[in-house]
Structures are given as structure tokens and as C-alpha cells.
Design a protein around this motif. Structure first.
Motif, PDB file in Angstrom:
ATOM      1  N   THR A 488       6.203   3.193   0.803  1.00  0.00           N
ATOM      2  CA  THR A 488       5.194   2.195   0.282  1.00  0.00           C
ATOM      3  C   THR A 488       5.529   1.249  -0.646  1.00  0.00           C
ATOM      4  OG1 THR A 488       4.684   4.166  -1.399  1.00  0.00           O
ATOM      5  CG2 THR A 488       3.677   4.259   0.712  1.00  0.00           C
ATOM      6  N   ARG A 489       5.036   0.219  -0.722  1.00  0.00           N
ATOM      7  CA  ARG A 489       5.109  -0.797  -1.776  1.00  0.00           C
ATOM      8  C   ARG A 489       3.769  -0.914  -2.489  1.00  0.00           C
ATOM      9  NH1 ARG A 489       4.836  -6.306  -2.934  1.00  0.00           N
ATOM     10  NH2 ARG A 489       6.312  -7.191  -4.160  1.00  0.00           N
ATOM     11  N   ILE A 490       3.742  -0.630  -3.866  1.00  0.00           N
ATOM     12  CA  ILE A 490       2.618  -0.533  -4.470  1.00  0.00           C
ATOM     13  C   ILE A 490       2.311  -1.946  -5.427  1.00  0.00           C
ATOM     14  CG2 ILE A 490       1.193   0.625  -6.107  1.00  0.00           C
ATOM     15  CD1 ILE A 490       2.275   3.242  -4.805  1.00  0.00           C
ATOM     16  N   SER A 491       1.231  -2.378  -5.485  1.00  0.00           N
ATOM     17  CA  SER A 491       1.049  -3.611  -6.306  1.00  0.00           C
ATOM     18  C   SER A 491       0.028  -3.771  -7.059  1.00  0.00           C
ATOM     19  CB  SER A 491       1.339  -5.049  -5.654  1.00  0.00           C
ATOM     20  OG  SER A 491       0.464  -5.102  -4.709  1.00  0.00           O
ATOM     21  N   VAL A 492      -0.190  -3.981  -8.582  1.00  0.00           N
ATOM     22  CA  VAL A 492      -1.571  -4.165  -8.975  1.00  0.00           C
ATOM     23  C   VAL A 492      -1.402  -5.609  -9.677  1.00  0.00           C
ATOM     24  CG1 VAL A 492      -2.965  -3.375 -10.809  1.00  0.00           C
ATOM     25  CG2 VAL A 492      -1.601  -1.676  -9.480  1.00  0.00           C
ATOM     26  N   GLN A 493      -2.392  -6.345  -9.261  1.00  0.00           N
ATOM     27  CA  GLN A 493      -2.517  -7.745  -9.618  1.00  0.00           C
ATOM     28  C   GLN A 493      -3.738  -8.022 -10.508  1.00  0.00           C
ATOM     29  OE1 GLN A 493      -2.194 -10.239  -6.298  1.00  0.00           O
ATOM     30  NE2 GLN A 493      -0.003 -10.489  -6.390  1.00  0.00           N
ATOM     31  N   ARG A 494      -3.456  -8.950 -11.450  1.00  0.00           N
ATOM     32  CA  ARG A 494      -4.506  -9.511 -12.372  1.00  0.00           C
ATOM     33  C   ARG A 494      -4.958 -10.842 -12.128  1.00  0.00           C
ATOM     34  NH1 ARG A 494      -5.213  -9.213 -18.988  1.00  0.00           N
ATOM     35  NH2 ARG A 494      -7.752  -9.464 -18.771  1.00  0.00           N
ATOM     36  N   ASP A 495      -6.000 -11.215 -11.611  1.00  0.00           N
ATOM     37  CA  ASP A 495      -6.052 -12.562 -11.384  1.00  0.00           C
ATOM     38  C   ASP A 495      -5.100 -13.339 -10.549  1.00  0.00           C
ATOM     39  OD1 ASP A 495      -8.438 -12.559 -12.763  1.00  0.00           O
ATOM     40  OD2 ASP A 495      -7.392 -12.739 -14.588  1.00  0.00           O
ATOM     41  N   GLY A 496      -4.656 -12.542  -9.503  1.00  0.00           N
ATOM     42  CA  GLY A 496      -3.778 -13.192  -8.394  1.00  0.00           C
ATOM     43  C   GLY A 496      -2.322 -13.117  -8.826  1.00  0.00           C
ATOM     44  N   LEU A 503       6.107  -1.499  -7.286  1.00  0.00           N
ATOM     45  CA  LEU A 503       6.933  -0.499  -7.268  1.00  0.00           C
ATOM     46  C   LEU A 503       7.019  -0.072  -5.546  1.00  0.00           C
ATOM     47  CD1 LEU A 503       8.148   2.446  -8.124  1.00  0.00           C
ATOM     48  CD2 LEU A 503       6.049   3.243  -8.079  1.00  0.00           C
ATOM     49  N   THR A 504       8.415   0.114  -5.099  1.00  0.00           N
ATOM     50  CA  THR A 504       8.657   0.577  -3.797  1.00  0.00           C
ATOM     51  C   THR A 504       9.117   1.791  -3.877  1.00  0.00           C
ATOM     52  OG1 THR A 504       8.986  -1.795  -2.963  1.00  0.00           O
ATOM     53  CG2 THR A 504       9.870   0.050  -1.711  1.00  0.00           C
ATOM     54  N   SER A 505       8.653   2.752  -3.207  1.00  0.00           N
ATOM     55  CA  SER A 505       9.101   4.283  -3.147  1.00  0.00           C
ATOM     56  C   SER A 505       8.578   5.286  -1.839  1.00  0.00           C
ATOM     57  CB  SER A 505       8.922   4.871  -4.346  1.00  0.00           C
ATOM     58  OG  SER A 505       7.411   4.934  -4.330  1.00  0.00           O
ATOM     59  N   PRO A 506       9.548   6.140  -1.511  1.00  0.00           N
ATOM     60  CA  PRO A 506       8.917   6.893  -0.376  1.00  0.00           C
ATOM     61  C   PRO A 506       7.618   7.641  -0.735  1.00  0.00           C
ATOM     62  CG  PRO A 506      11.201   7.506  -1.182  1.00  0.00           C
ATOM     63  CD  PRO A 506      10.714   6.623  -2.133  1.00  0.00           C
ATOM     64  N   ALA A 507       6.600   7.763  -0.051  1.00  0.00           N
ATOM     65  CA  ALA A 507       5.394   8.408  -0.057  1.00  0.00           C
ATOM     66  C   ALA A 507       5.491   9.806   0.129  1.00  0.00           C
ATOM     67  CB  ALA A 507       4.419   7.873   0.780  1.00  0.00           C
ATOM     68  N   GLU A 508       4.993  10.697  -0.554  1.00  0.00           N
ATOM     69  CA  GLU A 508       5.262  12.222  -0.521  1.00  0.00           C
ATOM     70  C   GLU A 508       3.941  12.668   0.040  1.00  0.00           C
ATOM     71  OE1 GLU A 508       6.522  14.208  -3.934  1.00  0.00           O
ATOM     72  OE2 GLU A 508       7.818  12.663  -4.677  1.00  0.00           O
ATOM     73  N   LEU A 509       4.037  12.597   1.409  1.00  0.00           N
ATOM     74  CA  LEU A 509       2.703  12.877   2.260  1.00  0.00           C
ATOM     75  C   LEU A 509       2.241  14.441   2.109  1.00  0.00           C
ATOM     76  CD1 LEU A 509       3.394  10.752   5.258  1.00  0.00           C
ATOM     77  CD2 LEU A 509       2.019  10.102   3.205  1.00  0.00           C
ATOM     78  N   GLN A 510       1.190  14.571   2.061  1.00  0.00           N
ATOM     79  CA  GLN A 510       0.577  16.048   2.053  1.00  0.00           C
ATOM     80  C   GLN A 510      -0.030  16.430   3.461  1.00  0.00           C
ATOM     81  OE1 GLN A 510       1.602  17.554  -0.475  1.00  0.00           O
ATOM     82  NE2 GLN A 510       1.896  15.529  -1.690  1.00  0.00           N
ATOM     83  N   PRO A 511       0.569  17.586   4.076  1.00  0.00           N
ATOM     84  CA  PRO A 511       0.000  17.566   5.645  1.00  0.00           C
ATOM     85  C   PRO A 511      -1.543  18.226   5.646  1.00  0.00           C
ATOM     86  CG  PRO A 511       1.425  19.293   4.630  1.00  0.00           C
ATOM     87  CD  PRO A 511       1.369  18.346   3.721  1.00  0.00           C
ATOM     88  N   LEU A 512      -2.342  17.575   6.353  1.00  0.00           N
ATOM     89  CA  LEU A 512      -3.845  18.090   6.455  1.00  0.00           C
ATOM     90  C   LEU A 512      -3.786  18.586   7.815  1.00  0.00           C
ATOM     91  CD1 LEU A 512      -5.799  14.819   5.461  1.00  0.00           C
ATOM     92  CD2 LEU A 512      -4.972  16.618   3.926  1.00  0.00           C
ATOM     93  N   ALA A 513      -3.354  18.250   8.843  1.00  0.00           N
ATOM     94  CA  ALA A 513      -3.155  18.737  10.269  1.00  0.00           C
ATOM     95  C   ALA A 513      -2.274  18.190  11.027  1.00  0.00           C
ATOM     96  CB  ALA A 513      -4.750  18.407  10.976  1.00  0.00           C
ATOM     97  N   ALA A 514      -1.844  18.721  12.197  1.00  0.00           N
ATOM     98  CA  ALA A 514      -0.677  18.264  13.328  1.00  0.00           C
ATOM     99  C   ALA A 514      -1.083  16.810  13.243  1.00  0.00           C
ATOM    100  CB  ALA A 514      -0.764  18.877  14.521  1.00  0.00           C
ATOM    101  N   GLY A 515       0.166  16.007  12.587  1.00  0.00           N
ATOM    102  CA  GLY A 515       0.206  14.234  12.929  1.00  0.00           C
ATOM    103  C   GLY A 515      -0.827  13.874  11.913  1.00  0.00           C
ATOM    104  N   TYR A 516      -1.265  14.383  10.910  1.00  0.00           N
ATOM    105  CA  TYR A 516      -2.289  13.944   9.998  1.00  0.00           C
ATOM    106  C   TYR A 516      -1.845  14.056   8.807  1.00  0.00           C
ATOM    107  CZ  TYR A 516      -6.880  12.340   8.718  1.00  0.00           C
ATOM    108  OH  TYR A 516      -8.282  11.595   7.969  1.00  0.00           O
ATOM    109  N   PHE A 517      -1.677  13.043   7.780  1.00  0.00           N
ATOM    110  CA  PHE A 517      -1.342  13.395   6.369  1.00  0.00           C
ATOM    111  C   PHE A 517      -2.190  12.633   5.575  1.00  0.00           C
ATOM    112  CE2 PHE A 517       2.216  13.749   9.359  1.00  0.00           C
ATOM    113  CZ  PHE A 517       2.812  15.146   8.944  1.00  0.00           C
ATOM    114  N   ILE A 537      -1.417  -1.750  -1.310  1.00  0.00           N
ATOM    115  CA  ILE A 537      -0.297  -0.737  -0.869  1.00  0.00           C
ATOM    116  C   ILE A 537       0.132  -1.260   0.269  1.00  0.00           C
ATOM    117  CG2 ILE A 537      -1.830   0.838  -0.077  1.00  0.00           C
ATOM    118  CD1 ILE A 537       0.140   2.895  -0.953  1.00  0.00           C
ATOM    119  N   GLN A 538       1.274  -1.319   0.761  1.00  0.00           N
ATOM    120  CA  GLN A 538       1.980  -1.173   1.935  1.00  0.00           C
ATOM    121  C   GLN A 538       2.732  -0.306   2.555  1.00  0.00           C
ATOM    122  OE1 GLN A 538       5.822  -3.551   2.817  1.00  0.00           O
ATOM    123  NE2 GLN A 538       4.818  -4.942   4.261  1.00  0.00           N
ATOM    124  N   VAL A 539       2.029   0.162   3.780  1.00  0.00           N
ATOM    125  CA  VAL A 539       2.776   1.571   4.345  1.00  0.00           C
ATOM    126  C   VAL A 539       3.557   1.413   5.635  1.00  0.00           C
ATOM    127  CG1 VAL A 539       2.009   3.896   5.020  1.00  0.00           C
ATOM    128  CG2 VAL A 539       0.454   2.400   3.533  1.00  0.00           C
TER     129      VAL A 539
END
Length: 589
Positions: A488-496, A503-517, A537-539
């Protein structure tokens, strides 16, 4: 000397009494007994038979049942969910996770406001006070697999019931996975807080087995058998989504009732004046600050549309009805809705407003919808909105849900309907209540949340089984799936302009069901200046083919406003002035 002998004699008699127990011998040491008061501990020490122990345990839960009129005990259910999460998250050598100090804090006090982790000998620090790692996980650390680290859990004073008189609580622990310990460092303040919360947990002091009317339940922890792995965390650190900042620390674990199941292609008789108002709406009709909606998928891939109306408290005193009409591409009405609007509380700083959530389940296709909240007694609508939306059926393709910005996450104890709005997970569900008004107080925390479906498996890995679609069957356990590689690449902009370095970092996904996080995290807003922001956020799926949309990334953005300290909106001119930047996210070592 005489007093000492009498104390020793009392201890001996208590030991003899407990020694006669078999089935419940160790219950008093279990995580379920963390809420025992001093008086209850003394009473437990005198229990001498399993029958008496069973009655004691049933009465223990009955005194803490927030709704004795029902067969369910929400407090007990929430405590057991927290125990499962702690067992899953904090397991150490020869010790269940709920029996560790971190587990005890989680079970009794809930999710901390802030977590920081430091490896003293290296000086590396991870701190969730700024932008936390993109996951719902109180560990917030990549240190756990190594040597000893110093972890600090901070509970803001707002996390506790004001009547407890607990200010900000900081708990430091020396966590050593190799030795299997997480020792409290000067834990007297934590012990006092736990004691106060235990006393406050009793809501019906005179409740007993007879008054509760509930059959005795054998706690899993009382049997000595290990608890089943938690698929989703409760108010804190489990690998599944449910930490729960939703349940405030120091208060009886709260349970939110699941919204009524949505109707599919409903057909309701709408009053003529309401239908006329709805038919006059267009997607260009402004509904800023009152309406939020998006298309989501069930765990088996069926699409549905979820919406929220945000209602200021002063407009929510009267009874309200929800009205809606949905048309297909041929401009034919395919659904009409007229029903009582059940509102939920949404807090922002010291203000409490209301929200109405609803799902619209329809076959795949393109639609136009017009919706509104109307006084039940008649009159002008309280809020209206119109939107074009498209429901697509791609059960096997990589997908990213709409980005939800919230300040409340609520663990649920009842199994939801597959299309309940803004509820994620089935076995351990959590509700992420959007902020349709997009306004946050500086004392709030902003939670961002999104779901990912069908990420690709690594080359050579066994793909996850397809979700169960036959009624009565269940999908395979998510724990058996190969781990996705989502960046993921996370950004927070103020007035553009960037408010801090993306911040670019691996996402720590939490499993909800098969193939769904799911993934998400908390951003405390105390360091943010009042103003107008955009969270982006870019995924990216790093296991997907490099020429695919999944690998190139799917972007999601949402605007939000940080209010002035007095709760008023910042002026646009003030938002453009140069101001100190918010704290940058802590970088991973």
C-alpha cells in the motif's frame, strides 16, 4: 503472631476447599475470572463442590449481564471473544495468550489508544501515535519474533468511564518471546485500573442463577482446554479484524445490534408526496455532509450497495422513516422502500449525532437511486440524496472495497446477514461506521478501513478453496490460505499538498473468509491542524501479473475535515495558511 497463624489457617482452609473441586478447579485463575472483585475472590475461595462452583460462575456472569431479560449475556460473550483474541495473539511458551499480562490488559481494559514498541539495545522505535502500520493489531510491531522489546500501551483518559476517576494510563512491559514472558514494569497503576473496572463491571449486584433465568454455561477456560483460534480480533490485537476501539476501556463490553436484514428488490407503498420528492432528485442533488455510499461484496462475491445518512442530533428527536426508489438503466423502478428508520449513535469529540445505515441488494447492473429520511408525522425531508451506482459480479477477480473513514469500530456478537451494511466478517464480525459528514474533532482518532478480495497466491502456493455457496455449508478456514502480498501507498494531503511524506509499506491483512481480507488502522488527529484533508491509499497485489490492474494498483480516496477546537468548521482561507505539519508516520525498521 496470632494474627499470622489465623491468616495461615484461613489460607489452608481455602486451599482444602478448592482442592475438592475437579471440573472448575482452575477457573479462579482463568482469564474469565479477571473481573472478580475482592469480595467475590473471597467467596470463590470457600467454594467446595463443583455444583457450588457452577452456580457461582453462573451468578458471576448474571451480575454483569447488561440485559437480563434476554437469554444472551453480551458481557460474557464479549469477554470470551477478547480471550480468544488474546490466546491467538499473545501465546507464549507454556502459557496461553490470555494468561499473559498483555492478554489480561486486553481482556479487562480493551484496546489501548496508542502502542509503542522499542528494542532498547538498538534504539529502534515503533509508535502508533502517528500513522500506525496499516493493520488492526495492537502489537504494531515487527519485533515480536526477535529478542526482548519494551512495549508501552497507553490508554487515553477518554477510554474510561469518567466515574472511575482514571486518567491517562501508561503500561510498560518487557516482552521476551524467547523466555516466554511479558513482565509489567511498575504496574501498580494498571492493577488499580483493573480493580476499578472489575468493580464497575457489576451492573446487577443481586442477580443470581434464579433471577438470570439462564442455564449454567461451562466457560471454555474453566475446562483447561485451549480456546479455539480467533478468526477475528475483539477490541484489540487479534489477527482478525476486531480490535475494538469500539468498546471503550473500563466499561462493560458493548455489543451493537446488527441492522435489520436488507430487502432485495423490495416493493413498498410510498406516500405520494414522498415519492414525488424522491422522483425529483437527481444525482447532481447536493447531499454533502449527510450521505455516504458505496458498492461492496459479500464474502462469496455477490455485490450490494450500502448507504448511510448522517443526522444531526437536533434533527433526530422525531420519529423518522426511510424512503427510497431504485431504477434500472431502462428507467424502470426495480425497488421501493418505506420503513421505520432505526438510528445508531455516532460520536465526534463531545458531540453525539445519529446515523441511518441500509443495504440495497439487487442483481448486477447499473442503477439510479433516490433516498431520503422523512418525518414519520409528515413534512419536509430531513435528508435526501440521489446517486448512480453499478453492481458488478466478479466473484473471482481482485477487488478493493470503497475506503471507509470512521472514528468508531464496534465488535458484534451476533452473526450478521451477508449484506449487513458496513459489517465485515461473519464468525467474528466488526462494524465500521462511516462518517458521512466527514467531520472529525482533534480529540478523535481517524480509522481508515478497506477490504480486499481474491488476492493472487504466490507462485507454487496452493490457492485458497473457493467460498462455499451452498446453504448450510461453510468455507474453509482462512488460516490455511497462503499469505497474500499486498503493498500500500498511503498519503494524506491538505489542500492538494502532502501533509507528510507518503508511506509505502506492506499491508497486514486480517482474514475474514476464504479469499477475503480486511485492513485498517488508526490515525490520532491531535497533531493535525484544523483544515480540509484528503486521505488516499493505493492497493497493489504483488503476486498478480505485472501487466494486470491488480499489480498496477487500485486507488481509493476520501475527503475529511478536522474541526476547530470549538467544533466549528475551519475557514477555507485559514486552511490555506502555512501550518505545522502533522507528525509523520513512524517508519518500519
Amino acid at each position: 503472631m496470632k494474627r499470622a497463624l489465623l491468616a495461615a489457617a484461613g489460607l489452608a482452609f481455602a486451599t482444602i476447599a478448592l482442592a475438592q473441586l475437579s471440573k472448575y478447579k482452575d477457573w479462579g485463575k482463568s482469564a474469565e475470572a479477571y473481573f472478580l472483585t475482592s469480595a467475590e475472590k473471597e467467596a470463590w475461595s470457600k467454594v467446595s463442590t463443583d455444583a457450588d462452583a457452577e452456580k457461582f460462575i453462573t451468578d458471576y456472569w448474571a451480575k454483569r449481564d447488561p440485559n437480563p431479560a434476554t437469554a444472551a449475556n453480551e458481557f460474557r460473550d464479549e469477554v470470551r471473544r477478547r480471550i480468544e483474541a488474546a490466546d491467538n495473539q499473545f501465546k507464549m511458551r507454556n502459557k496461553r495468550g490470555s494468561e499473559t499480562n498483555r492478554g489480561r490488559l486486553l481482556v479487562v481494559l480493551g484496546l489501548p489508544t496508542r502502542v509503542s514498541t522499542e528494542r532498547p539495545q538498538e534504539g529502534a522505535v515503533q509508535d502508533s501515535g502517528g500513522l500506525t502500520a496499516p493493520s488492526i493489531d495492537t502489537r504494531a510491531s515487527t519485533f515480536d519474533s526477535g529478542g526482548a522489546v519494551m512495549t508501552t500501551w497507553t490508554y487515553g483518559k477518554e477510554k474510561f468511564d469518567p466515574s472511575l476517576g482514571i486518567g491517562e494510563l501508561r503500561v510498560r512491559m518487557n516482552v521476551d518471546p524467547q523466555r516466554g514472558t511479558d513482565d509489567l514494569m511498575g504496574g501498580s497503576a494498571a492493577e488499580k485500573a483493573i480493580g476499578k473496572v472489575a468493580e464497575k463491571s457489576i451492573v446487577s449486584p443481586s442477580a443470581t442463577t434464579a433471577t438470570a433465568g439462564i442455564a449454567p454455561a461451562v466457560p471454555a477456560a474453566a475446562t483447561g482446554a485451549p480456546a479455539a483460534p480467533a478468526a477475528a480480533a475483539p477490541p484489540a490485537p487479534a489477527p482478525a479484524p476486531a480490535p475494538a476501539p469500539a468498546a471503550s476501556a473500563g466499561r462493560a463490553p458493548a455489543v451493537a445490534a446488527a441492522p435489520p436484514p436488507p430487502a432485495s428488490a423490495a416493493s413498498a407503498t410510498i406516500p405520494a408526496e414522498v415519492r414525488s420528492a424522491l422522483e425529483g432528485l437527481t444525482p447532481r442533488s447536493k447531499a454533502e455532509g449527510t450521505f455516504w455510499a458505496g458498492d461492496f461484496r459479500t464474502i462469496t462475491g455477490e455485490p450490494f450497495y450500502a448507504l448511510q445518512f448522517y443526522v444531526p442530533n437536533e434533527k433526530a428527536a422525531q420519529g423518522l422513516k426511510f424512503g427510497g426508489v431504485v431504477w434500472n438503466e431502462a428507467n424502470q423502478p426495480v425497488g421501493s422502500y418505506w420503513e421505520d428508520a432505526s438510528l445508531v449513535e455516532v460520536k465526534s469529540g463531545s458531540r453525539t449525532d445519529k446515523a441511518f445505515d441500509r443495504s440495497i441488494a439487487l442483481p448486477p447492473g447499473s442503477y439510479r437511486g433516490a433516498f431520503g429520511l422523512f418525518p414519520a408525522s409528515g413534512g419536509a425531508p430531513v435528508a435526501t440524496a440521489a446517486a448512480n451506482f453499478k453492481l458488478e459480479s466478479h466473484p473471482n477477480e481482485f477487488g478493493v472495497s470503497p475506503l471507509i473513514l470512521a472514528n468508531t469500530l464496534t465488535p458484534l456478537t451476533k452473526r450478521p446477514s451477508p449484506t449487513d451494511p458496513f459489517v465485515f466478517g461473519m464468525e467474528k464480525p466488526i462494524k465500521v461506521e462511516p462518517k458521512a459528514d466527514r467531520k472529525f474533532a482533534k480529540e478523535d482518532s481517524l480509522w481508515y478501513f478497506y477490504a480486499v478480495s481474491n488476492p493472487a497466491t504466490a507462485a507454487g502456493a496452493t490457492p485458497p478453496p473457493a467460498p462455499a455457496t451452498t446453504p448450510g455449508t461453510t468455507a474453509a478456514a482462512p488460516a490455511a490460505e497462503p499469505k497474500p502480498r499486498i503493498m500500500t501507498r498511503i498519503s494524506v494531503q491538505r489542500d492538494g499538498k502532502d501533509a507528510f511524506q507518503p508511506l509505502t509499506s506492506p499491508a497486514e491483512l486480517q482474514p475474514l473468509a476464504a479469499g477475503y481480507f480486511a485492513s485498517g488502522s488508526e490515525i490520532p488527529l491531535s497533531s493535525f491542524e484544523a483544515g480540509y484533508y484528503t486521505f488516499g491509499i493505493q492497493v497493489r497485489d504483488m503476486n498478480a501479473p505485472k501487466d494486470s490492474v491488480a499489480y498496477k494498483g487500485i486507488e481509493r480516496k476520501e475527503d475529511f475535515v478536522v474541526l476547530n477546537p470549538d467544533g466549528s468548521l475551519p475557514s477555507r482561507a485559514a486552511a490555506a495558511k502555512t501550518a505545522p505539519k502533522p507528525k509523520a508516520p513512524a517508519k518500519k525498521p
